[in-house]
Write an enzyme that holds these catalytic residues in place. Sequence first.
Site, PDB file in Angstrom:
ATOM      1  CG  HIS A  53      -1.989  -0.957   1.237  1.00  9.02           C
ATOM      2  ND1 HIS A  53      -3.133  -0.784   1.989  1.00  9.02           N
ATOM      3  CD2 HIS A  53      -2.161  -2.115   0.568  1.00  9.02           C
ATOM      4  CE1 HIS A  53      -3.950  -1.800   1.787  1.00  9.02           C
ATOM      5  NE2 HIS A  53      -3.383  -2.627   0.929  1.00  9.02           N
ATOM      6  CD  GLU A  55      -2.076   4.321   3.173  1.00  4.11           C
ATOM      7  OE1 GLU A  55      -1.793   3.666   2.150  1.00  4.11           O
ATOM      8  OE2 GLU A  55      -3.221   4.380   3.640  1.00  4.11           O
ATOM      9  CB  CYS A  83      -6.817  -0.141   5.033  1.00  4.36           C
ATOM     10  SG  CYS A  83      -5.111  -0.745   5.034  1.00  4.36           S
ATOM     11  CB  CYS A  86      -2.293   1.814   6.110  1.00  3.51           C
ATOM     12  SG  CYS A  86      -1.867   0.984   4.555  1.00  3.51           S
TER      13      CYS A  86
END
Length: 163
Positions: A53, A55, A83, A86
């Site tokens: 992801h 992040e 999410c 993260c």
Amino acid sequence: MKDDQYYMRLAMEEAQKAAALAEVPIGAVIVHEGEVIARAHNLRETSQNAVTHAELTAIQQACETIGSWRLEDTVLYVTLEPCPMCAGAILQSRIPRVVYGARDPKGGCVHTFYQLLNDSRFNHECEVTEGVLAEECGQILTDFFRALRQKRKEAKKEARQQE
């Protein structure tokens, strides 16, 4: 002094890079003492790795740049509400401030489903600023998924024609 919108626009540039790779267009930037130390975008499809992801990739870059897992005195800018995975990494890396654009109605864990970054039961909490360029950040996602649906629709139509 550069403001939240300036850095969010940099994160939006990262999101556009993801879209160009047919990745869900989410971008992230980490700033330390006014300097961008990490820029990243989603790479799950490209890497076939669930944890790439924006992040998490940005956090990894920032840790390498600073030489520490503690990202104190940093700000994370991300185009979509983080999410749970993260949000957990944000807490673990001790990022003190998070700024995000659009809420995530399907997986957001900063405000939408949970408030993980402000849960006093954890040993770290973050200052959170939400909604910075939210409409523009959301539009990047809307445009991406609209184009993806259209592409799938055309592919189905073409497949039927070849039968």
